[in-house]
Design an enzyme around this catalytic site. Structure first.
Site, PDB file in Angstrom:
ATOM      1  N   GLY A 180       7.289  -1.677  -7.235  1.00 40.63           N
ATOM      2  CA  GLY A 180       8.213  -2.488  -6.448  1.00 40.63           C
ATOM      3  C   GLY A 180       9.640  -2.120  -6.790  1.00 40.63           C
ATOM      4  O   GLY A 180       9.937  -0.962  -7.091  1.00 40.63           O
ATOM      5  N   ILE A 182      11.645  -2.857  -9.447  1.00 42.50           N
ATOM      6  CA  ILE A 182      11.820  -2.342 -10.804  1.00 42.50           C
ATOM      7  C   ILE A 182      11.092  -1.020 -10.960  1.00 42.50           C
ATOM      8  O   ILE A 182      11.635  -0.036 -11.477  1.00 42.50           O
ATOM      9  CB  ILE A 182      11.312  -3.363 -11.835  1.00 42.50           C
ATOM     10  CG1 ILE A 182      12.127  -4.658 -11.760  1.00 42.50           C
ATOM     11  CG2 ILE A 182      11.373  -2.782 -13.245  1.00 42.50           C
ATOM     12  CD1 ILE A 182      11.517  -5.804 -12.539  1.00 42.50           C
ATOM     13  N   ARG A 202       0.125  -3.193  -4.815  1.00 43.35           N
ATOM     14  CA  ARG A 202      -0.961  -4.046  -4.327  1.00 43.35           C
ATOM     15  C   ARG A 202      -1.183  -3.852  -2.838  1.00 43.35           C
ATOM     16  O   ARG A 202      -2.305  -3.825  -2.365  1.00 43.35           O
ATOM     17  CB  ARG A 202      -0.636  -5.514  -4.619  1.00 43.35           C
ATOM     18  CG  ARG A 202      -1.785  -6.422  -4.260  1.00 43.35           C
ATOM     19  CD  ARG A 202      -1.502  -7.865  -4.572  1.00 43.35           C
ATOM     20  NE  ARG A 202      -2.699  -8.670  -4.346  1.00 43.35           N
ATOM     21  CZ  ARG A 202      -2.670  -9.954  -4.066  1.00 43.35           C
ATOM     22  NH1 ARG A 202      -1.518 -10.583  -3.965  1.00 43.35           N
ATOM     23  NH2 ARG A 202      -3.786 -10.644  -3.884  1.00 43.35           N
ATOM     24  N   ARG A 266       5.582  -8.671 -17.837  1.00 39.99           N
ATOM     25  CA  ARG A 266       5.216  -9.866 -18.589  1.00 39.99           C
ATOM     26  C   ARG A 266       4.144  -9.497 -19.600  1.00 39.99           C
ATOM     27  O   ARG A 266       3.282  -8.659 -19.340  1.00 39.99           O
ATOM     28  CB  ARG A 266       4.674 -10.972 -17.654  1.00 39.99           C
ATOM     29  CG  ARG A 266       5.744 -11.678 -16.839  1.00 39.99           C
ATOM     30  CD  ARG A 266       6.669 -12.511 -17.716  1.00 39.99           C
ATOM     31  NE  ARG A 266       7.646 -13.253 -16.942  1.00 39.99           N
ATOM     32  CZ  ARG A 266       8.833 -12.805 -16.588  1.00 39.99           C
ATOM     33  NH1 ARG A 266       9.195 -11.576 -16.930  1.00 39.99           N
ATOM     34  NH2 ARG A 266       9.664 -13.563 -15.899  1.00 39.99           N
ATOM     35  N   ASP A 290       9.160  -5.127 -24.143  1.00 39.35           N
ATOM     36  CA  ASP A 290      10.282  -6.055 -24.002  1.00 39.35           C
ATOM     37  C   ASP A 290       9.763  -7.467 -23.759  1.00 39.35           C
ATOM     38  O   ASP A 290      10.542  -8.410 -23.681  1.00 39.35           O
ATOM     39  CB  ASP A 290      11.192  -5.620 -22.845  1.00 39.35           C
ATOM     40  CG  ASP A 290      12.499  -6.386 -22.826  1.00 39.35           C
ATOM     41  OD1 ASP A 290      13.093  -6.566 -23.902  1.00 39.35           O
ATOM     42  OD2 ASP A 290      12.934  -6.819 -21.732  1.00 39.35           O
ATOM     43  N   GLU A 299       6.691 -16.243 -31.910  1.00 43.61           N
ATOM     44  CA  GLU A 299       7.027 -14.864 -32.248  1.00 43.61           C
ATOM     45  C   GLU A 299       5.878 -13.940 -31.848  1.00 43.61           C
ATOM     46  O   GLU A 299       4.770 -14.405 -31.556  1.00 43.61           O
ATOM     47  CB  GLU A 299       7.307 -14.749 -33.743  1.00 43.61           C
ATOM     48  CG  GLU A 299       6.095 -15.008 -34.612  1.00 43.61           C
ATOM     49  CD  GLU A 299       6.414 -14.889 -36.092  1.00 43.61           C
ATOM     50  OE1 GLU A 299       5.457 -14.712 -36.877  1.00 43.61           O
ATOM     51  OE2 GLU A 299       7.603 -14.985 -36.463  1.00 43.61           O
ATOM     52  N   HIS A 315      13.051  -9.516 -24.679  1.00 46.09           N
ATOM     53  CA  HIS A 315      13.295  -9.634 -23.242  1.00 46.09           C
ATOM     54  C   HIS A 315      14.766  -9.364 -22.901  1.00 46.09           C
ATOM     55  O   HIS A 315      15.442 -10.159 -22.249  1.00 46.09           O
ATOM     56  CB  HIS A 315      12.907 -11.038 -22.755  1.00 46.09           C
ATOM     57  CG  HIS A 315      12.411 -11.049 -21.339  1.00 46.09           C
ATOM     58  ND1 HIS A 315      11.321 -11.781 -20.933  1.00 46.09           N
ATOM     59  CD2 HIS A 315      12.863 -10.413 -20.219  1.00 46.09           C
ATOM     60  CE1 HIS A 315      11.121 -11.615 -19.642  1.00 46.09           C
ATOM     61  NE2 HIS A 315      12.044 -10.790 -19.180  1.00 46.09           N
TER      62      HIS A 315
END
Length: 354
Positions: A180, A182, A202, A266, A290, A299, A315
């Protein structure tokens, strides 16, 4: 404020210029500055790890619950971010549209907006994607040039020349999982250093041109086949029920030995237990994260954090020295569409999860 005005409540920390930009979209727009007003609620209702990480010790404007309730009750449109009031829908009786400045729809799973009747949009594809692409390329170079070995040698105060196994990026293949906004930026940057770029999406439409820099785009069903051909992997897709643990035991088994992986999407997209096994089996030569599982509450897994082949950052891949974010531009474009009665860009489909 007249009865025809549209009240837009801003509860995310943006610059003053952003408020002015929103106000100038139309004379009917009335912007209410709620920046920082809800921090006291975040400190009470969000996990301590999230509070420390995202709020820190920043100053909080003095406000009462009644004042905040009045803000929410009168708002027709809200521009929010992370964190956000968890009971936003219940308290915002006039709310028709909420725009989340970050790109990830999964950010909203914790609150009562998810699955509600409110139109919710995100900044998917309009965030700070160039820095994210540079983060991925820097991660690839970090491990390809053996910089992780340099940190090891520094701790030992002794060089181990034979441990360095430099890899040339030129001519190598990268698989972009989720081509997409990114992912396309990642692919274009990787192609610029001579890498062969494949990717998954997708939804594929026959006849659509390939994004700049890409050699192939395949459906998600072809992921394992692409992984088997790749030296590097960049995870850039949305987190949905469908992509939870997408990079798991079978995906790692499909990879070449010493694959280098970077995740800027994620943490929940990668099965971390399977990743620990893949590191032990030599399937992974280096990992840059990240994001990680449960990052908003705790953590990282110590098994990963203590491994010198793994780099974990909090992040920060969207950050740069310019403070760019095209999400406000998208919000203003959508605000014009909202006023005109036209469809909004990046409306979340609750069934799909983004």
């Amino acid at each position: 404020m007249s009865s025809s005005d549209i009240e837009v409540l801003v509860v995310v920390r943006v610059a003053d210029e952003a408020l002015n930009q929103i106000a100038t979209v139309d004379s009917r727009i009335h912007v209410v500055d709620g920046r920082g007003w809800f921090d006291v609620e975040y400190r009470e209702s969000w996990p301590p790890w999230s509070v420390q990480r995202y709020l820190g010790a920043r100053s909080i404007p003095l406000s009462s619950r009644q004042e905040r309730d009045r803000m929410l009750t009168s708002a027709e449109v809200i521009l929010g971010g992370w964190p956000f009031p968890l009971d936003l829908r219940a308290r915002s009786t006039r709310l028709r549209w909420f725009h989340q400045l970050p790109a990830g729809a999964s950010n909203l799973l914790r609150g009562d907006l998810w699955g509600s009747d409110v139109i919710v949009t995100t900044s998917r594809g309009h965030g700070n994607i160039r820095p994210m692409a540079e983060y991925v390329l820097a991660s690839f170079l970090h491990f390809a040039r053996g910089f992780n070995r340099a940190y090891h040698d520094r701790r030992q105060h002794r060089f181990d020349h034979r441990a360095y196994r430099p890899v040339l990026l030129q001519g190598k293949t990268v698989c972009v999982v989720g081509a997409g906004g990114i992912g396309q930026a990642v692919g274009q940057l990787c192609a610029g250093v001579g890498m062969r770029v494949n990717g998954t999406r997708r939804h594929l439409t026959p006849g659509d041109p390939l994004p700049p820099g890409f050699t192939r785009i395949e459906s998600a069903e072809r992921l394992h086949s692409l992984l088997g051909q790749s030296d590097f992997v960049a995870v850039c897709c949305q987190w949905t029920p469908e992509t939870t643990n997408l990079i798991g035991r079978e995906a790692f088994a499909a990879m070449k030995a010493n694959t280098i992986l970077a995740n800027v999407a994620r943490g929940e997209i990668i099965d971390e237990d399977a990743m620990v096994v893949a590191l032990g089996d030599g399937k992974l030569g280096g990992v840059a994260l990240d994001v990680y599982v449960g990052e908003f509450e705790r953590e990282p897994d110590r098994r990963l954090w203590d491994d010198e082949r793994v780099v974990i950052t909090p992040h920060v891949s969207t950050g740069d020295d310019l403070g760019q974010h095209r999400g406000v531009d998208l919000f203003c474009t959508n605000l014009r569409a909202y006023l005109d009665g036209r469809p909004l860009t990046n409306t979340i489909d609750w069934a799909l999860g983004y």
